[in-house]
Design an enzyme around this catalytic site. Structure first.
Site, PDB file in Angstrom:
ATOM      1  N   ILE A  43      -0.870   2.758  -2.519  1.00 30.52           N
ATOM      2  CA  ILE A  43      -2.222   3.318  -2.412  1.00 30.52           C
ATOM      3  C   ILE A  43      -2.243   4.577  -1.546  1.00 30.52           C
ATOM      4  O   ILE A  43      -3.067   5.469  -1.757  1.00 30.52           O
ATOM      5  CB  ILE A  43      -3.238   2.250  -1.908  1.00 30.52           C
ATOM      6  CG1 ILE A  43      -4.662   2.714  -2.166  1.00 30.52           C
ATOM      7  CG2 ILE A  43      -3.014   1.908  -0.454  1.00 30.52           C
ATOM      8  CD1 ILE A  43      -5.004   2.963  -3.612  1.00 30.52           C
ATOM      9  N   LYS A  61      -9.153  -1.955   1.992  1.00 30.77           N
ATOM     10  CA  LYS A  61      -9.729  -3.233   1.573  1.00 30.77           C
ATOM     11  C   LYS A  61      -8.606  -4.194   1.231  1.00 30.77           C
ATOM     12  O   LYS A  61      -7.556  -3.739   0.769  1.00 30.77           O
ATOM     13  CB  LYS A  61     -10.689  -3.067   0.398  1.00 30.77           C
ATOM     14  CG  LYS A  61     -10.149  -2.352  -0.836  1.00 30.77           C
ATOM     15  CD  LYS A  61      -9.161  -2.901  -1.775  1.00 30.77           C
ATOM     16  CE  LYS A  61      -9.162  -4.279  -2.238  1.00 30.77           C
ATOM     17  NZ  LYS A  61      -8.100  -4.496  -3.302  1.00 30.77           N
TER      18      LYS A  61
HETATM   19  P1  NAP Z   1       2.240  -1.857  -1.151  1.00 26.99           P
HETATM   20  O1  NAP Z   1       2.661  -0.539  -1.723  1.00 26.99           O
HETATM   21  O2  NAP Z   1       2.924  -3.087  -1.641  1.00 26.99           O
HETATM   22  O3  NAP Z   1       2.345  -1.878   0.437  1.00 26.99           O
HETATM   23  C1  NAP Z   1       2.008  -0.801   1.275  1.00 26.99           C
HETATM   24  C2  NAP Z   1       3.044  -0.673   2.377  1.00 26.99           C
HETATM   25  O4  NAP Z   1       2.807  -1.677   3.366  1.00 26.99           O
HETATM   26  C3  NAP Z   1       4.475  -0.902   1.926  1.00 26.99           C
HETATM   27  O5  NAP Z   1       5.047   0.238   1.350  1.00 26.99           O
HETATM   28  C4  NAP Z   1       5.163  -1.324   3.207  1.00 26.99           C
HETATM   29  O6  NAP Z   1       5.721  -0.178   3.873  1.00 26.99           O
HETATM   30  C5  NAP Z   1       4.038  -1.919   4.051  1.00 26.99           C
HETATM   31  N1  NAP Z   1       4.270  -3.359   4.154  1.00 26.99           N
HETATM   32  C6  NAP Z   1       4.580  -4.217   3.167  1.00 26.99           C
HETATM   33  N2  NAP Z   1       4.791  -5.443   3.662  1.00 26.99           N
HETATM   34  C7  NAP Z   1       4.588  -5.345   4.977  1.00 26.99           C
HETATM   35  C8  NAP Z   1       4.684  -6.261   6.059  1.00 26.99           C
HETATM   36  N3  NAP Z   1       5.084  -7.514   5.867  1.00 26.99           N
HETATM   37  N4  NAP Z   1       4.407  -5.830   7.308  1.00 26.99           N
HETATM   38  C9  NAP Z   1       4.063  -4.563   7.524  1.00 26.99           C
HETATM   39  N5  NAP Z   1       4.002  -3.632   6.545  1.00 26.99           N
HETATM   40  C10 NAP Z   1       4.246  -4.032   5.290  1.00 26.99           C
HETATM   41  O7  NAP Z   1       0.676  -2.091  -1.332  1.00 26.99           O
HETATM   42  P2  NAP Z   1      -0.495  -1.137  -1.817  1.00 26.99           P
HETATM   43  O8  NAP Z   1      -0.668  -1.284  -3.285  1.00 26.99           O
HETATM   44  O9  NAP Z   1      -0.339   0.227  -1.240  1.00 26.99           O
HETATM   45  O10 NAP Z   1      -1.727  -1.915  -1.161  1.00 26.99           O
HETATM   46  C11 NAP Z   1      -1.950  -1.886   0.239  1.00 26.99           C
HETATM   47  C12 NAP Z   1      -3.420  -2.189   0.493  1.00 26.99           C
HETATM   48  O11 NAP Z   1      -4.208  -1.252  -0.247  1.00 26.99           O
HETATM   49  C13 NAP Z   1      -3.847  -3.587   0.004  1.00 26.99           C
HETATM   50  O12 NAP Z   1      -4.750  -4.156   0.890  1.00 26.99           O
HETATM   51  C14 NAP Z   1      -4.527  -3.312  -1.330  1.00 26.99           C
HETATM   52  O13 NAP Z   1      -5.531  -4.260  -1.633  1.00 26.99           O
HETATM   53  C15 NAP Z   1      -5.130  -1.935  -1.067  1.00 26.99           C
HETATM   54  N6  NAP Z   1      -5.367  -1.178  -2.308  1.00 26.99           N
HETATM   55  C16 NAP Z   1      -4.369  -1.033  -3.233  1.00 26.99           C
HETATM   56  C17 NAP Z   1      -4.652  -0.377  -4.430  1.00 26.99           C
HETATM   57  C18 NAP Z   1      -3.596  -0.160  -5.487  1.00 26.99           C
HETATM   58  O14 NAP Z   1      -3.926   0.346  -6.570  1.00 26.99           O
HETATM   59  N7  NAP Z   1      -2.336  -0.459  -5.242  1.00 26.99           N
HETATM   60  C19 NAP Z   1      -5.930   0.121  -4.683  1.00 26.99           C
HETATM   61  C20 NAP Z   1      -6.894   0.009  -3.683  1.00 26.99           C
HETATM   62  C21 NAP Z   1      -6.598  -0.650  -2.497  1.00 26.99           C
HETATM   63  P3  NAP Z   1       7.022  -0.357   4.820  1.00 26.99           P
HETATM   64  O15 NAP Z   1       7.968  -1.269   4.099  1.00 26.99           O
HETATM   65  O16 NAP Z   1       7.529   1.052   4.965  1.00 26.99           O
HETATM   66  O17 NAP Z   1       6.504  -0.963   6.103  1.00 26.99           O
END
Ligand code: NAP
Length: 308
Positions: free
Chosen positions: A14, A90
């Protein structure tokens, strides 16, 4: 007015899809650093923890916390204790109580805490809210059905306890519902379907009503293949209102309405800047409370194992 010096924490999907372009286009912010265990933002100093980042770059004014919800509280606590303004992706946290604690901490430190709900800034939402303020709803149906393999590949956290499963997208629908309705709704019954090998639901059926008995029926499903649906249909005495594509399109009485261009994350950052400049917090947990109620009241049904 000087730019708010911002840092991103938890660099992932995101951040690249939405946060970086929205911040780059907003003169209120200057992105100065990132903290993430494995990832960095090109051209920015990167640190592997928020503590290391705040120690090395003390001029940071605000942080956007974009890691999965189960890991957000600790980072938010560190940032607020250091007197930084905090933007929470969120859902704002893994529990209601931790968000309440952050709210109190932000108030005690006199800094901004912003629970962002991006779907509330979809272009159909405010026109729908205005319509429903003038035409009382008599019933509402929510259908949020998508293919988890397409939208959430390799996201282990989303299937773990606190990751919310199908409520990760479903909470976006609930953020719209709670914005456009004038009345408060509450859950009366629900069924949550858990794959036998996962700790979060793959589907949910929810029945809500308001104090006057107006029914809201919501179906969330991650097993959808073919056409995806992110639709909310509302009946009123004067006809039907329909939001589709997650609030990007709007029909009134079957006629599609012209809308502004989609700008959810630019709008979130505009709002965050307003709050920081005004010295105010905005903490709304209504969508998260409905999800918590679903986990509390919902009947649990175990279904086939899910494999990526
Ligand atoms: P993601 O790419 O899976 O995770 C974001 C980053 O968080 C990862 O690259 C990782 O970076 C870090 N992370 C993962 N596990 C972790 C842990 N155990 N402890 C600390 N850091 C950790 O997820 P995302 O899709 O960006 O979503 C993140 C948030 O944004 C969620 O709450 C989601 O609901 C929200 N969101 C997502 C979207 C979408 O389309 N994907 C849309 C709107 C909102 P490092 O490994 O470098 O720490």
């Amino acid at each position: 007015m000087s730019a708010i010096k911002l840092a991103i924490v938890g660099v992932g999907k995101i951040v690249h899809d939405q946060h970086l372009p929205a911040i780059a286009a907003n003169a209120d912010f200057e992105l100065v650093a990132s903290a993430s265990r494995h990832h960095t933002v090109a051209g920015l100093p990167g640190y592997t923890s928020i503590e290391a980042m705040l120690g090395a770059v003390p001029e940071i004014d605000a942080v956007s916390l974009c890691m999965p919800p189960q890991y957000r509280y600790q980072a938010a606590q560190v940032a607020l204790a250091a007197g930084k303004h905090v933007f929470l992706e969120k859902p704002p946290g893994a529990t209601l109580s931790e968000v309440a604690d952050l709210e109190a901490l932000a108030a005690a430190r006199g800094v901004t805490l912003f629970t962002s709900w991006h779907s509330r800034y979809a272009p159909a939402v405010q026109p729908a809210k205005a319509y429903l303020a003038a035409h009382a709803p008599t019933a509402m149906q929510v259908s949020w059905k998508e293919d988890v393999r397409q939208w959430h590949p390799n996201q282990e956290w989303i299937w773990q306890a606190g990751g919310l499963g199908v409520f990760d997208p479903g909470i976006n629908a609930l953020s719209i519902v709670t914005e456009i309705l004038q009345s408060r709704i509450f859950l009366t019954r629900a069924t949550l379907e858990f794959p036998e090998n996962r700790d979060a639901p793959i589907a949910a059926e929810l029945h809500f009503q308001d104090a006057a008995g107006m029914p809201v029926h919501a179906q969330f499903d991650w097993r959808q293949t073919g056409p995806q649906s992110w639709d909310i249909v509302v009946q009123t005495a004067d006809g039907e209102l329909k939001l589709s594509n997650g609030g990007a399109r709007l029909w009134v009485h079957g006629v599609e309405q012209p809308l502004e261009k989609e700008a959810e994350y630019p709008s979130l950052y505009r709002r965050f800047a307003e709050l920081v400049r005004a010295g105010r917090a905005e903490v709304d947990v209504a969508p998260l409370r409905h999800v918590a109620d679903a986990f509390m009241l919902g009947r649990r049904k175990v279904v086939d194992a899910f494999h990526d």
